[in-house]
Design an enzyme around this catalytic site. Structure first.
Site, PDB file in Angstrom:
ATOM      1  N   ASP B  25       0.874  -1.161   0.000  1.00 42.45           N
ATOM      2  CA  ASP B  25       0.000   0.000   0.000  1.00 42.45           C
ATOM      3  C   ASP B  25       0.918   1.221   0.000  1.00 42.45           C
ATOM      4  O   ASP B  25       1.507   1.564   1.019  1.00 42.45           O
ATOM      5  CB  ASP B  25      -0.889  -0.033   1.248  1.00 42.45           C
ATOM      6  CG  ASP B  25      -1.731   1.228   1.402  1.00 42.45           C
ATOM      7  OD1 ASP B  25      -1.655   2.107   0.519  1.00 42.45           O
ATOM      8  OD2 ASP B  25      -2.465   1.326   2.411  1.00 42.45           O
ATOM      9  N   LYS B  87       3.020  11.181  -3.258  1.00 42.88           N
ATOM     10  CA  LYS B  87       1.955  10.565  -4.044  1.00 42.88           C
ATOM     11  C   LYS B  87       1.072  11.613  -4.713  1.00 42.88           C
ATOM     12  O   LYS B  87       0.538  11.386  -5.794  1.00 42.88           O
ATOM     13  CB  LYS B  87       1.112   9.693  -3.111  1.00 42.88           C
ATOM     14  CG  LYS B  87       0.086   8.838  -3.805  1.00 42.88           C
ATOM     15  CD  LYS B  87      -0.554   7.891  -2.792  1.00 42.88           C
ATOM     16  CE  LYS B  87      -1.606   7.007  -3.393  1.00 42.88           C
ATOM     17  NZ  LYS B  87      -2.158   6.098  -2.373  1.00 42.88           N
ATOM     18  N   GLU B 186      -7.307   0.523  -4.433  1.00 36.37           N
ATOM     19  CA  GLU B 186      -7.305   0.411  -2.971  1.00 36.37           C
ATOM     20  C   GLU B 186      -8.641  -0.085  -2.413  1.00 36.37           C
ATOM     21  O   GLU B 186      -8.647  -0.998  -1.573  1.00 36.37           O
ATOM     22  CB  GLU B 186      -6.906   1.754  -2.344  1.00 36.37           C
ATOM     23  CG  GLU B 186      -5.421   2.038  -2.530  1.00 36.37           C
ATOM     24  CD  GLU B 186      -5.045   3.499  -2.343  1.00 36.37           C
ATOM     25  OE1 GLU B 186      -5.907   4.285  -1.895  1.00 36.37           O
ATOM     26  OE2 GLU B 186      -3.899   3.860  -2.647  1.00 36.37           O
ATOM     27  N   ASP B 208     -13.102   5.205   1.436  1.00 34.27           N
ATOM     28  CA  ASP B 208     -11.660   5.250   1.690  1.00 34.27           C
ATOM     29  C   ASP B 208     -11.168   6.690   1.722  1.00 34.27           C
ATOM     30  O   ASP B 208     -10.996   7.324   0.681  1.00 34.27           O
ATOM     31  CB  ASP B 208     -10.948   4.452   0.587  1.00 34.27           C
ATOM     32  CG  ASP B 208      -9.428   4.474   0.730  1.00 34.27           C
ATOM     33  OD1 ASP B 208      -8.918   5.163   1.637  1.00 34.27           O
ATOM     34  OD2 ASP B 208      -8.758   3.813  -0.073  1.00 34.27           O
TER      35      ASP B 208
END
Lengths: 175, 625
Positions: B25, B87, B186, B208
């Protein structure tokens, strides 16, 4: 190779406008289990590439057979009639009048007291018209009256576009 | 004789040898690595017992770097060399990242392709390299913990990531020398972590809220098959935004107007800390040690809720839209799964519960659930679970299209279409004698090209001069199981062709990746040649082994004796070449054997299809009878 077969044969269903959606779902699930690239992730690159190709064909087939409009268009395509490109063929004026009225109705919705109820009414009306057209198409296609079937598809296209516009308005009203 | 060795399939290598595979992850704030150990999916800790690796890299003047907690300590002190939330910069152009302002206070410099590089004490680093450094740390941790070299990894990305962001992630893995088994969304990973445990069936929603992104996915679970019905979200909204909102409220309350990078980091850290405390307590007393003096603020949970509520409402709007796309009513949702550290905020849980009308699931640590799900998928993809029924069917999150006349987008693949998918559309020329056509690939939902993300531009040349509208140019989009796009354009009357694996407009050039690879090889003191040879040998083994297994399963059924003999002959040739060290000879051998067995592979696919459908008819007859 099987990906040269038409979608009906590939998925193992009879070539027909009438489709049992749950059978389509069951069969596509079986095929997805066999063809998905994940099943080949530890195999050679060639197998992975091939799986992507087959799976893409399957996904496209399922999407086509699932949607009544795409399914009708595809059936005509198998008979050599292209309804995917723009057409200049004339459409019955009565139908066009009806379309203009429906569109006016849509444009007036935001000013209505209860726009959501008005939206529901219009959606119901359009659904009813689409249902009739689909039944008509099924009969005409079965009778091999392809000219009439093509014209039914053209009308479905008009109404499906309207459905998209209704949804867009709904999104806007939802904020 | 070599021929004998392979004539007995399955003897050359144990067919189901256990492969080491991990799920990673790669998060905005924290990253994790997990693996299936003795049948159980667990996250792997570092030597200090810590599972979360802060996604922070600090570059030092000596050229080295620090990753994780050690680096994070310097976030305020050394903000320009300490890269956090890389990211958020993945797959973005210089203009995009500069627009982030204080959130990304680095010294950016554009490469020729418009890709941002960050000037650090250790030299120029692209966000892709920063991510690669994080991945490398995780892989080292995993290899030490599992005791061997990894066969591959599943790396998770937000479902809402566009093609450029996915490609950037894959490039980072390449630089870190990781074989990517799959890029997995994800939320799908989280669903796997929950679904397999409890063998559920029905519709589930995965909410999420990570550090930098928000994703909502609606899935249907049915007998081990996870089908994504729709996905939505916001790639620029996350828990960090809650911190930033609170930080700017702090600034307002404290009356500070001049905010430099260090102060901004300081206030954000304070805000993050306060947010976390407010998940447990009703109010928090925050002490600020500012340059001129110390100040205190008392913050209640209600105040905090009011500050962040508009942000959370944005996520609920995305939930509504995703349900609509899936044609599912909120009350049809069987379970709501919460992912991401930010879902610990009570206000988030309350609003989610209110919208779906049910208490969300929080049984698995929301920080770890994604990595755990990814490791389960990695275990299957590596071939460790040949009898697994698990299958993940995903969709494309954002529509793909082309620019047409007047700066409008023509969508070719709509969002929420199942992948992999291939679709073609025909276009024509608009001027007499036009011999070239510019093709501009974009991704997004808006009608104007300028509002969508530009993915790639290329030109199809050599169209024979014809009257306007006479040429027929077919553009084919193919999206693979990772969600990555390839585009092909072909003029049908002349056969002129042009093909691109879409290299994002702001992606790394192949040469840049090669440069970075070289640098990392130097660090690892590993020979590039040796690595390339190994890669070809692995691929050769894989091909030969696949064929051996295939021949054992159905070789006599699907091949004539003559065809089989020819194939065995080609296999023996490759086995022979593979023993040598001539990389290009092995590569040629793989090509030759692939070609020789293409027909057989296709026959096997077709045979499998018939088997799958036949099994189905039999079941049905039995069911009906």
């Amino acid at each position: 190779m099987d990906i040269n077969k038409n979608y009906f044969e590939f998925i193992g269903l009879p070539v027909s406008f009438h489709i049992d959606q749950s059978e389509l779902a069951d069969r596509s699930l079986e095929l997805q289990k066999t063809l998905h690239p994940d099943r080949y992730a530890h195999k050679s690159e060639r197998e992975q590439r091939m799986a992507v190709q087959y799976m893409a064909h399957l996904n496209e087939g399922v999407a086509t057979l699932k949607s009544p409009l795409l399914r009708a268009q595809y059936l005509l395509q198998l008979q050599g009639i292209d309804t995917f490109s723009e057409s200049s063929a004339s459409i019955d004026p009565m139908f066009l009048m009806e379309q203009m009225e429906l569109r006016e109705q849509l444009e007036e919705i935001p000013e209505q007291d209860d726009p959501f109820e008005a939206l529901d009414d219009l959606t119901g009306e359009v659904d009813q018209l689409l249902k009739q057209l689909r039944e008509r198409f099924a009969q005409q296609y079965q009778d091999q009256d392809l000219e009439a079937a093509t014209s039914a598809v053209r009308k479905m296209q008009f109404l499906e576009k309207l459905v998209v516009e209704i949804e867009r308005l709904e999104d806007r009203l939802d904020g | 004789m070599a021929l004998l060795q392979i004539a007995e399939p399955g003897q050359s290598e144990a067919p189901h040898e256990h492969k080491l595979a991990v799920g990673i992850d790669l998060g905005t704030t924290n990253s994790l690595v997990a693996s299936v150990k003795s049948g159980e999916a667990v996250t792997l800790p570092d030597l200090d017992g810590e599972h979360l690796l802060p996604s922070v890299v600090r570059y030092l003047p000596c050229g080295n770097h620090q990753v994780g907690r050690e680096a994070r300590k310097y976030a305020s002190e050394d903000p320009f060399n300490t890269i956090i939330s890389a990211k958020r910069l993945m797959g973005r152009g210089v203009e995009d990242v500069k627009a982030l302002g204080n959130e990304a206070p680095y010294h950016f410099e554009a490469s020729e392709s418009g890709m941002p590089f960050i000037n650090t004490a250790a030299g120029k680093r692209s966000p892709v390299q920063v991510s690669a450094d994080i991945l490398e740390t995780l892989v080292e941790r995993a290899e030490a913990s599992l005791g061997g070299e990894l066969a591959g990894a599943v790396i998770t990305v937000p479902a809402y990531f566009d093609d450029a962001q996915r490609q950037a992630t894959k490039d980072a893995a390449k630089i870190a020398n990781i074989k990517v088994l799959r890029l997995l969304n994800e939320p799908t990973a989280a669903a796997v972590a929950y679904g397999l445990d409890e063998g559920k069936e029905g519709v589930i929603a995965v909410y999420d809220l990570g550090g930098g992104t928000f994703d909502i996915s609606i899935l249907r679970l049915n007998k081990g098959v996870f089908e994504v019905l729709s996905t939505g979200g916001d790639s620029a909204l996350g828990g960090d935004d809650l911190d930033l909102a609170l930080a700017s409220w702090f600034a307002e309350q404290l009356g500070v107007s001049e905010i430099d990078s260090a102060l901004s980091r300081y206030l954000t850290e304070k805000a993050k800390d306060t947010k976390e405390q407010l998940s447990q307590k009703e109010h928090v007393n925050v002490v600020f040690e500012l340059a001129e003096c110390c100040k205190e603020l008392d913050v209640t949970r209600d105040q905090f809720n009011e500050i962040v509520s508009p942000l959370i409402k944005r996520t609920i709007r995305a939930c509504r839209r995703a349900l609509k796309d899936a044609s599912v009513q909120p009350e049809e949702v069987l379970e709501v799964v919460m992912v991401g550290g930010s879902t610990r905020v009570p206000q988030v849980r309350e609003q989610v519960e209110e919208f779906f009308g049910r208490k969300p699931h929080i049984d698995i640590d929301p920080d770890r659930v994604v990595a755990i799900g990814a490791s389960i998928q990695a275990d299957v993809l590596a071939g460790n679970k040949p009898d697994s029924d698990m299958l993940l069917l995903d969709v494309i999150p954002l529509s793909l299209g082309l620019e047409t006349m007047g700066g409008l987008t023509e969508k070719i693949i709509h969002r929420n279409t199942s992948i992999p998918v291939a679709r073609a559309q025909e276009f024509t020329t608009y001027q007499d004698g036009q011999t070239a056509m510019a093709i501009h690939v974009v991704q997004g939902e808006r009608e104007l090209v300028q509002d969508c993300r530009s993915l790639a531009r290329f030109v199809l040349r050599g169209i024979p001069p014809m009257a306007a509208g006479a040429a027929k140019i077919r553009v084919t989009f193919q999206v693979d199981a990772d969600g990555l796009l390839g585009v092909e354009a072909k003029e049908l009357t002349s056969g002129v062709e042009s093909r691109v694996q879409v290299k994002p407009s702001y992606g790394l050039e192949d040469s840049e990746i090669a440069e970075m690879l070289k640098a990392s090889y130097l660090n690892a003191a590993e020979d590039k040649e040796a690595r390339a040879l190994r890669e070809q040998q692995v691929e050769a083994d894989r091909l030969v082994q696949s064929l051996e297994e295939a021949l054992l399963a159905d070789g006599d059924k699907l091949l004539s004796a003559e065809e089989k003999a020819l194939l065995l002959d080609e296999m023996a040739k490759l086995v022979g070449l593979r023993q040598g060290t001539d990389i290009s000879a092995i590569e040629q051998g793989i090509k030759a054997l692939s070609k020789a067995s293409d027909k057989y592979a296709a026959r096997r696919m077709d045979y499998n299809i018939q088997q799958a459908l036949q099994g189905h008819s039999v079941e049905e007859i039995e069911g009906n009878g």
